[in-house]
Design a protein around this motif. Structure first.
Motif, PDB file in Angstrom:
ATOM      1  N   LYS A  22       0.829  -1.194   0.000  1.00 35.11           N
ATOM      2  CA  LYS A  22       0.000   0.000   0.000  1.00 35.11           C
ATOM      3  C   LYS A  22       0.869   1.252   0.000  1.00 35.11           C
ATOM      4  O   LYS A  22       1.979   1.254   0.527  1.00 35.11           O
ATOM      5  N   LEU A  23       0.314   2.313  -0.559  1.00 37.81           N
ATOM      6  CA  LEU A  23       1.015   3.582  -0.620  1.00 37.81           C
ATOM      7  C   LEU A  23       1.172   4.186   0.770  1.00 37.81           C
ATOM      8  O   LEU A  23       2.224   4.735   1.104  1.00 37.81           O
ATOM      9  N   GLY A  24       0.117   4.095   1.597  1.00 40.21           N
ATOM     10  CA  GLY A  24       0.205   4.611   2.955  1.00 40.21           C
ATOM     11  C   GLY A  24      -0.992   5.454   3.339  1.00 40.21           C
ATOM     12  O   GLY A  24      -2.061   5.384   2.736  1.00 40.21           O
ATOM     13  N   ASP A  25      -0.786   6.270   4.374  1.00 39.30           N
ATOM     14  CA  ASP A  25      -1.856   7.062   4.971  1.00 39.30           C
ATOM     15  C   ASP A  25      -1.684   8.537   4.627  1.00 39.30           C
ATOM     16  O   ASP A  25      -0.711   9.168   5.046  1.00 39.30           O
ATOM     17  N   VAL A  26      -2.585   9.065   3.840  1.00 40.14           N
ATOM     18  CA  VAL A  26      -2.669  10.455   3.385  1.00 40.14           C
ATOM     19  C   VAL A  26      -1.555  10.803   2.387  1.00 40.14           C
ATOM     20  O   VAL A  26      -0.472  11.258   2.741  1.00 40.14           O
ATOM     21  N   GLY A  27      -1.837  10.559   1.123  1.00 41.87           N
ATOM     22  CA  GLY A  27      -0.932  10.957   0.048  1.00 41.87           C
ATOM     23  C   GLY A  27      -0.982  12.464  -0.128  1.00 41.87           C
ATOM     24  O   GLY A  27      -2.056  13.029  -0.339  1.00 41.87           O
ATOM     25  N   GLN A  28       0.156  13.130  -0.050  1.00 41.60           N
ATOM     26  CA  GLN A  28       0.175  14.593  -0.033  1.00 41.60           C
ATOM     27  C   GLN A  28       0.597  15.218  -1.353  1.00 41.60           C
ATOM     28  O   GLN A  28      -0.033  16.150  -1.827  1.00 41.60           O
ATOM     29  N   SER A  29       1.702  14.744  -1.961  1.00 36.99           N
ATOM     30  CA  SER A  29       2.192  15.440  -3.151  1.00 36.99           C
ATOM     31  C   SER A  29       3.048  14.538  -4.032  1.00 36.99           C
ATOM     32  O   SER A  29       3.565  13.513  -3.585  1.00 36.99           O
ATOM     33  N   LEU A  30       3.189  14.962  -5.289  1.00 36.13           N
ATOM     34  CA  LEU A  30       4.023  14.291  -6.280  1.00 36.13           C
ATOM     35  C   LEU A  30       5.049  15.276  -6.825  1.00 36.13           C
ATOM     36  O   LEU A  30       4.724  16.443  -7.078  1.00 36.13           O
ATOM     37  N   THR A  31       6.286  14.814  -7.014  1.00 32.24           N
ATOM     38  CA  THR A  31       7.334  15.643  -7.616  1.00 32.24           C
ATOM     39  C   THR A  31       8.116  14.793  -8.605  1.00 32.24           C
ATOM     40  O   THR A  31       8.646  13.745  -8.241  1.00 32.24           O
ATOM     41  N   LEU A  32       8.178  15.234  -9.848  1.00 35.52           N
ATOM     42  CA  LEU A  32       8.923  14.514 -10.876  1.00 35.52           C
ATOM     43  C   LEU A  32      10.306  15.135 -11.045  1.00 35.52           C
ATOM     44  O   LEU A  32      10.443  16.353 -11.230  1.00 35.52           O
ATOM     45  N   HIS A  33      11.330  14.299 -10.987  1.00 34.61           N
ATOM     46  CA  HIS A  33      12.699  14.737 -11.268  1.00 34.61           C
ATOM     47  C   HIS A  33      13.376  13.668 -12.110  1.00 34.61           C
ATOM     48  O   HIS A  33      13.553  12.526 -11.651  1.00 34.61           O
ATOM     49  N   GLU A  34      13.710  14.034 -13.347  1.00 35.88           N
ATOM     50  CA  GLU A  34      14.295  13.105 -14.304  1.00 35.88           C
ATOM     51  C   GLU A  34      13.405  11.862 -14.430  1.00 35.88           C
ATOM     52  O   GLU A  34      12.270  11.970 -14.845  1.00 35.88           O
ATOM     53  N   ASN A  35      13.863  10.678 -14.040  1.00 39.08           N
ATOM     54  CA  ASN A  35      13.056   9.470 -14.212  1.00 39.08           C
ATOM     55  C   ASN A  35      12.341   9.023 -12.938  1.00 39.08           C
ATOM     56  O   ASN A  35      11.743   7.952 -12.914  1.00 39.08           O
ATOM     57  N   THR A  36      12.413   9.837 -11.896  1.00 38.96           N
ATOM     58  CA  THR A  36      11.844   9.443 -10.608  1.00 38.96           C
ATOM     59  C   THR A  36      10.712  10.368 -10.186  1.00 38.96           C
ATOM     60  O   THR A  36      10.818  11.591 -10.321  1.00 38.96           O
ATOM     61  N   ILE A  37       9.644   9.756  -9.685  1.00 46.90           N
ATOM     62  CA  ILE A  37       8.563  10.526  -9.065  1.00 46.90           C
ATOM     63  C   ILE A  37       8.637  10.308  -7.566  1.00 46.90           C
ATOM     64  O   ILE A  37       8.619   9.168  -7.086  1.00 46.90           O
ATOM     65  N   PHE A  38       8.744  11.409  -6.820  1.00 45.88           N
ATOM     66  CA  PHE A  38       8.771  11.351  -5.366  1.00 45.88           C
ATOM     67  C   PHE A  38       7.355  11.567  -4.845  1.00 45.88           C
ATOM     68  O   PHE A  38       6.678  12.528  -5.229  1.00 45.88           O
ATOM     69  N   ILE A  39       6.911  10.654  -3.982  1.00 46.06           N
ATOM     70  CA  ILE A  39       5.563  10.708  -3.418  1.00 46.06           C
ATOM     71  C   ILE A  39       5.675  10.922  -1.912  1.00 46.06           C
ATOM     72  O   ILE A  39       6.189  10.053  -1.197  1.00 46.06           O
ATOM     73  N   ALA A  40       5.219  12.062  -1.428  1.00 44.32           N
ATOM     74  CA  ALA A  40       5.221  12.337   0.007  1.00 44.32           C
ATOM     75  C   ALA A  40       3.914  11.844   0.609  1.00 44.32           C
ATOM     76  O   ALA A  40       2.832  12.260   0.186  1.00 44.32           O
ATOM     77  N   VAL A  41       4.013  10.927   1.572  1.00 49.81           N
ATOM     78  CA  VAL A  41       2.831  10.371   2.239  1.00 49.81           C
ATOM     79  C   VAL A  41       2.873  10.867   3.686  1.00 49.81           C
ATOM     80  O   VAL A  41       3.653  10.375   4.505  1.00 49.81           O
ATOM     81  N   GLU A  42       2.038  11.831   3.961  1.00 50.64           N
ATOM     82  CA  GLU A  42       2.173  12.633   5.180  1.00 50.64           C
ATOM     83  C   GLU A  42       2.058  11.848   6.477  1.00 50.64           C
ATOM     84  O   GLU A  42       2.976  11.799   7.292  1.00 50.64           O
TER      85      GLU A  42
END
Length: 380
Positions: free
Chosen positions: A83-103
């Motif tokens: 599972k992704l987790g509890d409360v997905g907050q934001s997405l940030t794309l940098h080159e080939n990676t997407i960073f997902i902050a799960v608060e």
């Protein structure tokens, strides 16, 4: 007879487990109920982060192909079997990676933008991270993370997601209302400086020197709770506030959102416009050329960066429910290549949300279901 009964029970149990597993795949994470096999599309596409509900652990990630109009829901779960987790907050794309902050889970995932597989993760344990909100990549070896509670801007390496330290914000006095929040939010960069809006019970924009990783100044606004920030092609910062809200005292709140234009070089406020009384999740977004703003303030407004004020009429009106009340729009995203406008409608905050895709003129192109409380877009 006993053997027949045992066989029947075994079959029923097996069916039950299968049904449960299928429901997990085709439930809120995949409301379309399609085949769980993920179709990998290395071309253009739109990632949609679904926040989920607090303490429910039902955040999810959707992926939409604008050419075929196909949406795949729950792709993080289906590809990574977690599972992704509890409360997905934001997405940030940098080159080939997407960073997902799960608060609420206190985690930042790094996933491959083409196959959606986890490349690494950064967890709060052993760091100053508490509730991560947004990621900003400063350069190839350094990224900043804002936080809801931590009095720090945290730093990690975007290549391997290794924690590198933090920038103390204690001197900024962000907890001036004594409510326990420090709440740093969205970030933009202009030259060597990163500008950070401070949301909960604050009216400040902090300035971070990326060369020294230290606090280098602040901008104090006339309105409370700056929520969203962007920088245009002329080096102007655009900031929207939600005006605050009551919390046992009315001393810090006027409940009126404001739109600001600030010169990033001089840090002087050039435009301050009061907007409609806040009934929406106010937000601003910018097109790919960085010469137009899209603003959520009940409806969606579009204005050129040279305009002196918000237009009278919106480009997109929020839809109305069965009672004739406008839906509360939850997020807006703009495709940097063709200018298509994506609007997230959280509906009732409990069921699968809706995404509406419009062209640059505000004409509806497509509409589709995603996960619960869609709140962020990322274009690849």
């Amino acid at each position: 007879m006993k053997k027949m009964k045992l066989l029947l029970v075994s079959l029923l149990l097996a069916w039950g487990f299968t049904a449960c597993n299928k429901e997990d795949v085709n439930g809120p994470d995949n409301p379309g109920g399609k085949d769980p096999e993920v179709i990998v599309t290395p071309g253009e596409g739109v990632f949609i982060l679904n926040e989920g509900n607090m303490n429910a652990g039902n955040a999810s990630l959707s992926y939409y192909n604008p050419k075929t109009k196909e949406v795949q829901n729950g792709v993080f779960l289906r590809v990574n079997d977690r599972k992704l987790g509890d409360v997905g907050q934001s997405l940030t794309l940098h080159e080939n990676t997407i960073f997902i902050a799960v608060e609420n889970s206190g985690i930042i995932w790094g996933i491959d933008k083409d196959n959606f597989k986890v490349k690494g993760q950064l967890e709060a344990n052993g760091t100053n991270i508490i509730n991560p909100r947004y990621v900003h990549v400063v350069n190839a070896e350094k990224a900043y993370v804002t936080d809801l509670y931590s009095p720090n801007i945290n730093i990690f390496n975007p290549k391997d997601l290794k924690y590198k330290g933090s920038i103390s914000l204690e001197s900024a006095n962000l907890n001036e209302q004594n409510f326990g929040y420090y709440s740093t939010e969205e970030m933009v960069q202009y030259g060597d400086y990163v500008y950070v809006v401070c949301w909960s019970y604050s009216r400040k924009i902090l300035v971070i020197d990326t060369k020294t990783d230290k606090l280098a100044g602040e901008i104090v606004l006339t309105s409370w709770q700056p929520k969203s920030i962007r920088v245009d092609k002329n080096g102007k910062l655009w900031v929207i506030t939600d005006g605050g809200y009551s919390y046992g005292s009315t001393s810090f709140s006027d409940n009126v959102p404001h739109l600001y234009r600030i010169d990033a070089a001089t840090r002087k406020i050039e435009l301050d416009q009061a907007l409609d009384t806040d009934k929406a999740n106010v937000q601003i977004e910018m097109n790919g050329a960085k010469d137009k703003l899209y603003i959520i303030n009940n409806d969606i407004y579009c204005m050129a960066i040279t305009d002196a004020h918000l237009p009278v009429r919106p480009i997109i009106e929020a839809r109305t429910d069965s009672k004739g009340e406008k839906n509360k729009l939850y997020a807006v995203g703009v495709d940097p290549k063709n200018g298509d406008i994506y609007v997230a409608d959280a509906v009732d905050y409990q069921q699968s949300g809706m995404i509406y895709r419009y062209d640059v003129k505000g004409e509806l192109i497509d509409a589709f279901r995603v996960g619960i409380n869609p709140n962020h877009f990322c274009f690849k």
